[in-house]
Design an enzyme around this catalytic site. Structure first.
Site, PDB file in Angstrom:
ATOM      1  N   GLY A  44       0.944   2.276  -2.549  1.00  0.00           N
ATOM      2  CA  GLY A  44       1.928   3.338  -2.756  1.00  0.00           C
ATOM      3  C   GLY A  44       3.330   2.790  -2.576  1.00  0.00           C
ATOM      4  CD  GLU A  45       8.161   1.914  -5.324  1.00  0.00           C
ATOM      5  OE1 GLU A  45       7.401   1.979  -6.315  1.00  0.00           O
ATOM      6  OE2 GLU A  45       9.297   1.413  -5.347  1.00  0.00           O
ATOM      7  N   GLY A  49      10.120   0.884   0.523  1.00  0.00           N
ATOM      8  CA  GLY A  49       9.584  -0.178  -0.330  1.00  0.00           C
ATOM      9  C   GLY A  49       8.127   0.069  -0.673  1.00  0.00           C
ATOM     10  CE  LYS A  66       5.963   0.848   5.171  1.00  0.00           C
ATOM     11  NZ  LYS A  66       6.448   2.041   4.496  1.00  0.00           N
ATOM     12  CG  ASP A 164       9.884   9.190   6.777  1.00  0.00           C
ATOM     13  OD1 ASP A 164      10.108  10.276   6.208  1.00  0.00           O
ATOM     14  OD2 ASP A 164       9.554   8.146   6.178  1.00  0.00           O
TER      15      ASP A 164
END
Ligand SMILES: Nc1ncnc2c1ncn2[C@@H]1O[C@H](COP(=O)(O)OP(=O)(O)OP(=O)(O)O)[C@@H](O)[C@H]1O
Length: 568
Positions: A44-45, A49, A66, A164
Site C-alpha cells: 500500500g501507499e 511513502g 516502508k 495518525d
C-alpha cells in the site's frame, strides 16, 4: 534515565550489538527481500511513502519495508537517531520496528510483517463469507488499541503523539489482536510543513483529526484521544469516519453522531445493523458514553487514554458492560467512572457536562433564562434525588460486603490484595506477546478483573481523595517530539498513579512523599484550563455524585482546604 542522548553512529553500532533485533540494513538487503521493490510486493501507499512486503531468504523472516518519500527528510545522522528512538518503542499492541536503512538518500524503515488485514478492511470490506465482528470482539480491539496508545502517551517519556490513529492503521491478526502501525513518523518527516505533502496527509486523516488540528492549534495527546473516539465510533456504528456515498448530513461520522450523543434513547439506533442487536444495552450506552467523552470539542475535557483503557477493559470482557459500581480508584479522572455508572443505571443523563456547566457555556437570552434556570434547578434536584438513591443502594451493598470485615486493618489488607490483583490483571496482557501466552493472560485479566468487579464499589473516602487529586492531563506537543525514552522508573503496568493515597507505609518519609504525590498528582497541564470534574460539596454531604467543572482557583482552594484538614 535522562533524555535519549544525541546518538553518534558509534552509539548506534553499539546498540546493534546489544539489541540484535534492531539493525541498520543496507539497501541491497532490502531490495533483495522485496524483489527489487517490485509492484507485486507493494502492500500500500500512505502519506509517508510506499510499503512493501519482503522476505529475508536466509531466515524466512517476513518484513514490511516502508520507503519514506525522500522529500524534505532529515540528513543521514538525524534519521538514524530518530529511527533508533522509534525502535525503542516496544509494546504488544504496536507494530515493532526491526531496523532501518539510510544508504545514500534512501530512507527506509523495516517492521515485522503482520499478515491479514486492517480494522478498516474488517469493518467495511469483509467478504460475504466472513461473519461480521461481534460486539465483544469490537470492544477487545478497542481495548488493545487503547493499550498501545496508553503506552505511547504514558509509558514513554516524553510522550509520543501518534497523530495518525485511524482504522487503516490498526492491523488485525487472525485472532483480531490489534497492533497500531505508523506511529511517531512525524519525527522522521520534517517536510510535513510542505503544503503539498500536508494536503495528502490531511486528506487521509480527514474525519479522524481533532478540531484543534484543523484549526491549526497545538496537537497534543488529547488530539489522539479524539482520533481514538472516532475509531470507537466506527466500531460501534460500522460507519466510516467519512463516507461520501451517504446523504450530506451523514457523510461525516462525528457530525452525524453528535446530536445523538445528547439523546440516550437513540443510542441503540447507532449500533451497527450487522450486530443484529447482539449486545447489552448497558454495554452499548457505556461505549457510546466513552466515545462521546473522547470526542469533546475542548481537548482538556477529553479523558486520558489510560481511563478509556480501564473502562474498555471491563467492556471487553462482559456483554453486560462496566458494572454500575465501578472501582473508582481505577480511573485517574472520576468523570469516567461517574459517566459509566450513570449509563449502568436506567436513568441515563448526558455525561459530559453537568446541566449547570451547559448553562454556563451556552448563551441563553436573559429574559428566558430565569424561568429556564428554575426549571433546570428542579430537574437538577430530581437528578440529585435519583443519584442519592443510587448511592444509597451502593452503600447498602457495601455494608453487606463489609459486615464480615470489622477489623479495619484486614480491610486495608484486602484493598491492597485487590489492588495487586488489578495490577496483575493489567500487566498480564501487556507482558505477553505470543498467541497462547496472550490468550492465557487475557483469561487471567478477565478472572482478576471479574473478581474485582464483584468486590469494588464506590467508596466515599476514595472519592474525596480523588476529587482533590485528579487533574486532566494535557501534555504539550513540544515535549513529545524528537526524542523519547522508555522510562524504566515509571510503573509499567497500567495501574492508576493515584493509588499512592492508599499506601500505608511505616516509614514516615514515605508517607509524606505519598501524601505529596496524592495532592500534586502526576497529571499536569502547561497551557490549558484544567478541566476537573468533582463531586459538588453539597452532593458530597449527601453522599451523591454530580458532575461539574472546577476552575483552577476553586481547585486550589479545595486543595488548601484538604491540606489544612490533613494537618488537623
Ligand atoms: N508491519 C506491517 N505489516 C503488514 N502490513 C503493513 C505493515 N505496516 C503497514 N502495513 C500496510 O501497508 C499499507 C500502507 O500503510 P501506510 O501506513 O503507509 O499507509 P496508510 O495507513 O494507508 O496511510 P497513512 O500513511 O496516511 O497512515 C496499509 O495497508 C497498511 O495496512
Amino acid at each position: 534515565m535522562g533524555k535519549v542522548e544525541v546518538a553518534t553512529t558509534k552509539h548506534i553500532e553499539e546498540k546493534e550489538t546489544e539489541q540484535t533485533s534492531f539493525k541498520a540494513f543496507n539497501f541491497r538487503e532490502l531490495a533483495m527481500a522485496t524483489k527489487n521493490f517490485r509492484q507485486e510486493c507493494l502492500i500500500g501507499e500512505g502519506g509517508y511513502g510506499r510499503v512493501y512486503k519482503g522476505t529475508f531468504q536466509s531466515t524466512g523472516q517476513m518484513i514490511a519495508v516502508k520507503q519514506l518519500d525522500r522529500h524534505g527528510l532529515h540528513g543521514n545522522k538525524e534519521f538514524q537517531i530518530q529511527a533508533l528512538s522509534l525502535a525503542k518503542l516496544e509494546h504488544p499492541n504496536l507494530v515493532k520496528m526491526i531496523g532501518y536503512c539510510a544508504d545514500g538518500d534512501q530512507r527506509l524503515l523495516v517492521y515485522d510483517y503482520f499478515s491479514t488485514s486492517t480494522l478498516q478492511d474488517h469493518l467495511y470490506e469483509h467478504k460475504p463469507s466472513q461473519k461480521p465482528m461481534d460486539w465483544i470482539t469490537r470492544m477487545k480491539i478497542a481495548y488493545g488499541a487503547a493499550q498501545g496508545l496508553d503506552y505511547l502517551h504514558d509509558k514513554v517519556n516524553p510522550p509520543v503523539i501518534y497523530r495518525d490513529l485511524k482504522a487503516s492503521n490498526i492491523l488485525l491478526d487472525d485472532e483480531f489482536y490489534p497492533r497500531l502501525c505508523d506511529f511517531g513518523l512525524q519525527i522522521l518527516a520534517p517536510g510535513t510543513g510542505d503544503s503539498l505533502f500536508l494536503s495528502s496527509r490531511v486528506m487521509d486523516t480527514y474525519g479522524y483529526s481533532a478540531p484543534e488540528y484543523t484549526r491549526g492549534d497545538d496537537v497534543t495527546i488529547k488530539s489522539d484521544v479524539y482520533s481514538f473516539g472516532v475509531v470507537l465510533l466506527e466500531l460501534i456504528t460500522g460507519r466510516r469516519a467519512v463516507d461520501t456515498t451517504k446523504p450530506n448530513d451523514e457523510q461525516n461520522l462525528v457530525a452525524w453522531a453528535t446530536p445523538i450523543f445528547r439523546d440516550p434513547t437513540r443510542y441503540p439506533d447507532m449500533a451497527d445493523p450487522l450486530l443484529k442487536n447482539s449486545f447489552s444495552e448497558r454495554g452499548l450506552n457505556q461505549a457510546v458514553a466513552i466515545t462521546s467523552m473522547c470526542l469533546q470539542e475542548e481537548p482538556s475535557a477529553r479523558p486520558l487514554i489510560s481511563d478509556v483503557m480501564v473502562a474498555l477493559s471491563f467492556l471487553s470482557m462482559s456483554t453486560e458492560g462496566v458494572p454500575a459500581a465501578v472501582p473508582v480508584a481505577s480511573f485517574r479522572d472520576k468523570s469516567m467512572s461517574i459517566a459509566l455508572s450513570r449509563h449502568g443505571s436506567c436513568s441515563v443523563v448526558p455525561f459530559s457536562l453537568s446541566r449547570r456547566e451547559e448553562r454556563d457555556t451556552s448563551s441563553v437570552s436573559s429574559s428566558d433564562s430565569e424561568d429556564e434556570e428554575e426549571e433546570e434547578e428542579e430537574e437538577e434536584e430530581e437528578e440529585e434525588e435519583e443519584s442519592r438513591s443510587m448511592k444509597k443502594q451502593e452503600e447498602e451493598t457495601n455494608a453487606t460486603d463489609s459486615d464480615d470485615e470489622s477489623d479495619s486493618n484486614s480491610e486495608k489488607g484486602q484493598e491492597e490484595e485487590e489492588r495487586s490483583q488489578l495490577e496483575k490483571a493489567r500487566s498480564s496482557r501487556s507482558s505477553s506477546d505470543s498467541g497462547s501466552e496472550r490468550r492465557r493472560s487475557v483469561d487471567e485479566t478477565n478472572e482478576a478483573a471479574q473478581s474485582l468487579k464483584m468486590k469494588y464499589s464506590y467508596c466515599s473516602e476514595e472519592d474525596d481523595e480523588e476529587r482533590l487529586s485528579s487533574k486532566s492531563s494535557c501534555k504539550s506537543n513540544d515535549e513529545s517530539l524528537l526524542s523519547f525514552r522508555v522510562d524504566s522508573n515509571r510503573n509499567h503496568d497500567d495501574s492508576p498513579k493515584n493509588t499512592n493515597n492508599l499506601a500505608h507505609d511505616d516509614d514516615d518519609d514515605d508517607e509524606e512523599e505519598n501524601h505529596e504525590t496524592r495532592l500534586e498528582h502526576i497529571h499536569s497541564s502547561k497551557s490549558e484550563v484544567q478541566s476537573v470534574y468533582s463531586d459538588d460539596d453539597a452532593g458530597e454531604r449527601s453522599g451523591e455524585s454530580s458532575l461539574r467543572r472546577i476552575e483552577p482557583e476553586e481547585e486550589e482552594e479545595e486543595e488548601e482546604e484538604h491540606d489544612s484538614s490533613d494537618q488537623d
